[in-house]
Design an enzyme around this catalytic site. Structure first.
Site, PDB file in Angstrom:
ATOM      1  N   LYS A 143      43.312  52.511  34.678  1.00  0.00           N
ATOM      2  CA  LYS A 143      44.228  51.803  33.778  1.00  0.00           C
ATOM      3  C   LYS A 143      43.534  50.472  33.436  1.00  0.00           C
ATOM      4  O   LYS A 143      43.482  49.549  34.247  1.00  0.00           O
ATOM      5  CB  LYS A 143      45.572  51.562  34.490  1.00  0.00           C
ATOM      6  CG  LYS A 143      46.361  50.346  34.024  1.00  0.00           C
ATOM      7  CD  LYS A 143      47.030  50.539  32.694  1.00  0.00           C
ATOM      8  CE  LYS A 143      47.826  49.308  32.259  1.00  0.00           C
ATOM      9  NZ  LYS A 143      47.000  48.233  31.650  1.00  0.00           N
ATOM     10  N   GLU A 201      40.311  43.037  44.769  1.00  0.00           N
ATOM     11  CA  GLU A 201      39.435  41.892  44.467  1.00  0.00           C
ATOM     12  C   GLU A 201      40.300  40.919  43.695  1.00  0.00           C
ATOM     13  O   GLU A 201      40.639  41.159  42.531  1.00  0.00           O
ATOM     14  CB  GLU A 201      38.211  42.377  43.686  1.00  0.00           C
ATOM     15  CG  GLU A 201      37.091  41.376  43.700  1.00  0.00           C
ATOM     16  CD  GLU A 201      36.961  40.666  42.391  1.00  0.00           C
ATOM     17  OE1 GLU A 201      37.508  39.537  42.287  1.00  0.00           O
ATOM     18  OE2 GLU A 201      36.342  41.214  41.467  1.00  0.00           O
ATOM     19  N   CYS A 251      36.295  35.499  38.296  1.00  0.00           N
ATOM     20  CA  CYS A 251      36.901  35.234  39.612  1.00  0.00           C
ATOM     21  C   CYS A 251      35.962  34.437  40.509  1.00  0.00           C
ATOM     22  O   CYS A 251      36.417  33.730  41.401  1.00  0.00           O
ATOM     23  CB  CYS A 251      37.256  36.538  40.315  1.00  0.00           C
ATOM     24  SG  CYS A 251      38.436  37.488  39.375  1.00  0.00           S
ATOM     25  N   GLU A 277      43.378  28.383  40.672  1.00  0.00           N
ATOM     26  CA  GLU A 277      42.247  28.841  39.859  1.00  0.00           C
ATOM     27  C   GLU A 277      42.515  28.464  38.390  1.00  0.00           C
ATOM     28  O   GLU A 277      43.526  28.880  37.820  1.00  0.00           O
ATOM     29  CB  GLU A 277      42.178  30.361  40.027  1.00  0.00           C
ATOM     30  CG  GLU A 277      40.931  31.002  39.546  1.00  0.00           C
ATOM     31  CD  GLU A 277      40.909  32.496  39.874  1.00  0.00           C
ATOM     32  OE1 GLU A 277      41.988  33.144  39.925  1.00  0.00           O
ATOM     33  OE2 GLU A 277      39.808  33.019  40.076  1.00  0.00           O
TER      34      GLU A 277
HETATM   35  C1  SIN Z   1      35.090  39.039  38.561  1.00  0.00           C
HETATM   36  O1  SIN Z   1      35.360  38.094  37.864  1.00  0.00           O
HETATM   37  O2  SIN Z   1      35.881  39.449  39.376  1.00  0.00           O
HETATM   38  C2  SIN Z   1      33.797  39.796  38.469  1.00  0.00           C
HETATM   39  C3  SIN Z   1      32.623  38.982  38.324  1.00  0.00           C
HETATM   40  C4  SIN Z   1      31.352  39.665  38.724  1.00  0.00           C
HETATM   41  O3  SIN Z   1      31.279  40.845  39.067  1.00  0.00           O
HETATM   42  O4  SIN Z   1      30.370  38.960  38.729  1.00  0.00           O
END
Ligand code: SIN
Length: 487
Positions: A186, A261, A295, A392
């Site tokens: 998804k 994650e 992230c 964040e």
């Molecule tokens: C993410 O922002 O979770 C992935 C970034 C990455 O794989 O470098």
């Protein structure tokens, strides 16, 4: 992108506006659609089916029907298909990158980089597929033998984000398919076209029907079916900590295996013994990749007293030389944010910091180019209590705080519920080991601003998630361990 180029892209066979279920292109049962806009100008670029629970259930059933034949193929045969998928991605990298920039907004050079990064997961897992090793264990009784084997976990489901529309799918699907699992994906509703292009290439690469399915539409209904359906044995999610903990609660009813994650709040520490020019380049890479919407992007900069002013001066020059523009403009280093909500969050973090006494050195406001554009921003005098240090930001803001001692920097770096990535710069080998071991994060960049790599285990500690993707660990997440005692 001009109108003719957009029309050409829309006519490209990789630009699909239907879902991919059981090897067929499909619409929602109700005929409902979701519209997708270009973040650079908020203009309509296409539509995808608004599927829900019933269609998700059918995709899961298709994945379940195709499971026995797929897991019975040799690891080498599965690897060969993944390797063809990797090659097709590289052969079509220009089109895939254009689709990504159109729907996600990131600079075209970064989209090309992401396509190569995404394809590298298929190559890595094509090779890893044949290394799902078990082991033998000396038994307590001489007439017994103990053998441990690895088997695919079963049907896997993936829920993927808009910031990396291709690589967050290949990192999950590469591992799942290599292990012998089948998958339903998804993708984020803001960026479905990259996922559907991958489905088209899966078909061309010879992935059998039902092994890889893409369902777009209602996140609540589709994710609800994924966690509620006992045929699904594994759920992998990349996204916010809030949604991750909801999924964790929902997955509990069927005791599904989870990989999460989730959010980060990465610190970047510059010690007085750092190579400052290298630290500035690392800071730019670690902060401005995908315009700060990553992230693992730095959220907090801690710079030691003795080098603070020199570092800030160099960083300011670099930031002010960056070009903000449409992702299709080859000059652009930074591009529009994904939507208004993202813009509002970034500006509210800047306002909160300035309101509490931080100094705005550059940027700090929207740009006239369009609604989603925010200038690269530099703040100094930021304190640990400010919102920007605690949440964040997911945008192009560098927030700098100064520190006196190594112990203080480590304390501040660890003063967060998150623990995804962290970065630090030092030329002192003793300090390098001390700090690397003391930092609470799943990944640490030491004198390096870019850490992502298919061969390495990607993932976080604390509220940043569970499990690892990529590396040897990535394959393990889709395998069950079975112990056989032979009498
Ligand atoms: C993410 O922002 O979770 C992935 C970034 C990455 O794989 O470098």
């Amino acid at each position: 992108m001009n109108k003719e180029a957009l029309a050409d892209l829309r006519d490209n066979p990789l630009f699909r506006q239907q879902c991919f279920v059981d090897g067929e292109w499909a619409d929602a049962d109700s005929g409902a659609v979701l519209q997708v806009d270009n973040p650079a100008n908020r203009e309509f670029i296409g539509q995808v089916p608004r599927m829900g629970q019933a269609e998700a259930q059918r995709a899961i059933e298709a994945a379940n029907c195709s499971l026995p034949a797929w897991r019975e193929q040799t690891a080498e045969a599965r690897g060969a298909i993944l390797y063809r998928w990797h090659q097709l991605m590289l052969a079509h990298q220009e089109t895939l990158a254009a689709i990504m920039t159109l729907e996600q907004g990131k600079p075209l050079a970064e989209s090309l980089g992401e396509i190569k990064y995404a394809a590298s997961f298929f190559k890595w897992f094509a090779e890893e597929s044949r290394r799902a090793y078990g082991r033998t264990i000396p038994a307590a009784n001489s007439d017994q033998r103990i053998v441990v084997i690895k088997q695919p976990i079963g049907v896997a489901a993936a829920i993927t984000p808009w910031n990396f529309p291709s690589s967050m799918i290949t990192r999950k699907a590469g591992a799942a398919l290599a292990a012998g699992c089948t998958m339903v994906v998804k993708p984020a509703s803001a960026t479905p076209f990259s996922a559907l292009a991958l489905a088209e290439l899966a078909h061309q690469a010879g992935v059998p029907r039902g092994v890889f399915n893409v369902v777009t539409g209602s996140a609540r209904e589709i994710a609800g079916e994924m966690t509620g359906n006992p045929l699904v044995r594994k759920v992998s999610f990349t996204g916010s900590t809030e949604v991750g903990s909801v999924l964790m609660r929902e997955a509990a009813s069927n005791v599904q295996k989870l990989s999460l994650e989730l959010g980060g709040n990465a610190p970047f520490i510059v010690f007085e013994d750092a190579d400052l020019d290298a630290a500035v380049e690392g800071a730019i890479a670690a902060k401005f990749r995908n315009t700060g919407q990553t992230c693992v992007c730095v959220n907090r900069f801690y710079v030691q007293d003795a080098v603070h002013d020199a570092f800030v001066e160099k960083l300011k020059k670099r930031i002010e030389s960056m070009h903000l523009g449409d992702g299709f403009d080859p000059q652009s280093d930074v591009a529009p944010l994904i939507n208004q909500e993202a813009v509002d969050k970034v500006l509210s973090h800047v306002d909160d910091a300035v309101g509490q006494g931080a100094s705005l050195v550059s940027g700090g406001k929207p740009d006239t180019r369009g609604d989603n554009y925010v200038l690269p921003t530099l703040l100094t005098g930021v304190r640990q209590s400010m919102q920007i240090m605690r949440e964040e930001t997911f945008g192009p803001v560098v927030a700098v705080s100064r520190f006196a001692t190594e112990a203080e920097a480590i304390d501040w770096a660890n003063d967060t519920p998150f623990g995804l990535a962290a970065y630090f710069y030092s030329e002192n080998v003793h300090r390098v080991w001390r700090v690397a071991e003391a930092i609470e994060a799943g990944m640490v960049g030491i004198n390096a601003g870019l850490i992502s790599n298919a061969a390495a285990p990607f993932g976080g500690v604390k509220s940043s998630g569970l499990g690892r993707e990529g590396g040897v660990e990535g394959l393990e997440e889709y395998l069950e361990t079975k112990y056989l005692l032979m009498g």
